[in-house]
Motif scaffolding. Sequence first.
Motif, PDB file in Angstrom:
ATOM      1  N   UNK A 234     118.179  35.108  69.399  1.00  0.00           N
ATOM      2  CA  UNK A 234     117.064  35.411  68.488  1.00  0.00           C
ATOM      3  C   UNK A 234     116.536  36.845  68.663  1.00  0.00           C
ATOM      4  N   UNK A 235     116.867  37.494  69.778  1.00  0.00           N
ATOM      5  CA  UNK A 235     116.211  38.779  70.084  1.00  0.00           C
ATOM      6  C   UNK A 235     116.310  39.799  68.936  1.00  0.00           C
ATOM      7  N   UNK A 236     117.519  40.069  68.389  1.00  0.00           N
ATOM      8  CA  UNK A 236     117.564  41.077  67.313  1.00  0.00           C
ATOM      9  C   UNK A 236     116.731  40.683  66.096  1.00  0.00           C
ATOM     10  N   UNK A 237     116.651  39.386  65.836  1.00  0.00           N
ATOM     11  CA  UNK A 237     115.906  38.933  64.655  1.00  0.00           C
ATOM     12  C   UNK A 237     114.403  39.042  64.863  1.00  0.00           C
ATOM     13  N   UNK A 238     113.978  38.942  66.110  1.00  0.00           N
ATOM     14  CA  UNK A 238     112.545  39.034  66.414  1.00  0.00           C
ATOM     15  C   UNK A 238     112.121  40.482  66.670  1.00  0.00           C
ATOM     16  N   UNK A 239     113.064  41.413  66.501  1.00  0.00           N
ATOM     17  CA  UNK A 239     112.778  42.816  66.830  1.00  0.00           C
ATOM     18  C   UNK A 239     112.495  43.660  65.585  1.00  0.00           C
ATOM     19  N   UNK A 240     111.426  44.433  65.661  1.00  0.00           N
ATOM     20  CA  UNK A 240     111.170  45.463  64.668  1.00  0.00           C
ATOM     21  C   UNK A 240     110.936  46.768  65.420  1.00  0.00           C
ATOM     22  N   UNK A 241     111.310  47.880  64.820  1.00  0.00           N
ATOM     23  CA  UNK A 241     111.148  49.164  65.503  1.00  0.00           C
ATOM     24  C   UNK A 241     110.224  50.054  64.678  1.00  0.00           C
ATOM     25  N   UNK A 242     109.246  50.621  65.331  1.00  0.00           N
ATOM     26  CA  UNK A 242     108.278  51.488  64.648  1.00  0.00           C
ATOM     27  C   UNK A 242     108.311  52.867  65.303  1.00  0.00           C
ATOM     28  N   UNK A 261     109.026  46.192  68.811  1.00  0.00           N
ATOM     29  CA  UNK A 261     108.123  45.050  68.747  1.00  0.00           C
ATOM     30  C   UNK A 261     108.933  43.758  68.751  1.00  0.00           C
ATOM     31  N   UNK A 262     108.547  42.831  69.631  1.00  0.00           N
ATOM     32  CA  UNK A 262     109.176  41.510  69.643  1.00  0.00           C
ATOM     33  C   UNK A 262     108.077  40.444  69.536  1.00  0.00           C
ATOM     34  N   UNK A 263     108.489  39.194  69.411  1.00  0.00           N
ATOM     35  CA  UNK A 263     107.493  38.149  69.134  1.00  0.00           C
ATOM     36  C   UNK A 263     106.961  37.457  70.379  1.00  0.00           C
ATOM     37  N   UNK A 264     107.734  37.531  71.471  1.00  0.00           N
ATOM     38  CA  UNK A 264     107.307  36.781  72.672  1.00  0.00           C
ATOM     39  C   UNK A 264     107.534  37.606  73.935  1.00  0.00           C
ATOM     40  N   UNK A 265     106.762  37.306  74.942  1.00  0.00           N
ATOM     41  CA  UNK A 265     106.917  38.029  76.210  1.00  0.00           C
ATOM     42  C   UNK A 265     108.287  37.791  76.825  1.00  0.00           C
ATOM     43  N   UNK A 305     106.724  46.075  72.931  1.00  0.00           N
ATOM     44  CA  UNK A 305     105.431  45.412  72.731  1.00  0.00           C
ATOM     45  C   UNK A 305     105.628  44.029  72.137  1.00  0.00           C
ATOM     46  N   UNK A 306     104.694  43.150  72.446  1.00  0.00           N
ATOM     47  CA  UNK A 306     104.761  41.803  71.872  1.00  0.00           C
ATOM     48  C   UNK A 306     103.707  41.665  70.777  1.00  0.00           C
ATOM     49  N   UNK A 307     104.119  41.209  69.628  1.00  0.00           N
ATOM     50  CA  UNK A 307     103.200  40.881  68.521  1.00  0.00           C
ATOM     51  C   UNK A 307     103.600  39.491  68.051  1.00  0.00           C
ATOM     52  N   UNK A 308     102.816  38.485  68.476  1.00  0.00           N
ATOM     53  CA  UNK A 308     103.208  37.092  68.221  1.00  0.00           C
ATOM     54  C   UNK A 308     103.465  36.860  66.733  1.00  0.00           C
TER      55      UNK A 308
END
Length: 324
Positions: A234-242, A261-265, A305-308
């Motif tokens: 799931x990591x690439x799908x939960x990743x956004x880059x800013x 940015x990812x969704x979970x710690x 960074x994590x952004x749930x």
Amino acid sequence: MEPDPTPTPLPSDALTPGPDGHKSGYVALVGAPNVGKSTLLNRWLGTKLSIVSPRPSTTRNRVLGILTEEATEDDPGHQLVLLDTPGVVRPKYKLHQHMMRDVDRSLGDADVTVLMADATERELTHDARQAVERVQMSSAPVLLALNKIDKLGLVDEALPLVEVYTEALGRPADAVVPISAQHGRGTDALLELVLERIPLGPPYYPADQLSEHPERFFISEIIREAVFHQFRDEVPYATQVVVVTYEERPGRKDFVACDIVVERDSQKAILIGKGGRALKRLGQAAREEIEAFLGRGVFLQLFVKTRADWRDRDGHLREYGFGR
Ligand SMILES: Nc1nc2c(ncn2[C@@H]2O[C@H](COP(=O)(O)OP(=O)(O)OP(=O)(O)O)[C@@H](O)[C@H]2O)c(=O)[nH]1
Ligand SMILES: [Mg+2]
């Protein structure tokens, strides 16, 4: 100082009109995830503009590439605005809804639609059926590109799939072209068939312009691509880059700082790795690609960074450029 984003299109009357016979128009590349849309865009442009990975749903935005052939004595020239699009999926997150809006927007703009399919498949996947349904809503001519024929023993093996698509479309496609986007087979012939269906018109963009996205967009995409290549599940799908900072510094390398940015710690821990080793490897791979793309040296700083649940949060999605 902020580097200038790539210029936006000039109004067409600000450009010298092409000689009689010049063609211009929009070409949407649409299909299920992973069929090779981005690979075809890159092949036609002759350069790596859109990111590619072996995993589905890599592309998240419409990626615009400009293919210009200037007029010569024998050829009036043309300009094709190629629109790579996210693979069509049934939306599971709000992010997907934004992605599908980009697909529909591209279909709405298209003078010609290239519906891409994986030639090795024997029937329509659920996503491929959804792609056909979206394509049916557009009035542009549809060319069916059966990609990855290099994986077939004989091209004829793809014939049953043509029937499946004809039935799903409710009519035959305007043309069916077996291609290998990766190896460049059939791609020139497909381009010729596209061009035959493009209307007469002046160029929309200056001849030397390749895209209209700012450099920041490509930097974040290159990092996202590196994440797709280095991490699983799931990591690439939960990743956004800013891209947070981008400075050109006279006499020194450009300075680029990005948030990943990812969704979970737990995903954050995976990206960073033991002693920061995974993140270091990611940074190295991405930096080399960014330098090759920009043609200059870059000092790259990455923060995780994590952004749930950002994929479902309107505020975060807006912040990351979705939903404008
Ligand atoms: N064998 C083979 N592989 C291909 C071909 N074209 C693309 N691929 C591979 O298929 C995978 C997906 O390619 P992409 O271009 O990312 O596909 P896409 O349709 O843009 O995928 P999404 O952005 O996820 O919708 C990559 O591993 C490509 O290298 C081809 O002609 N032959
Ligand atoms: Mg893609």
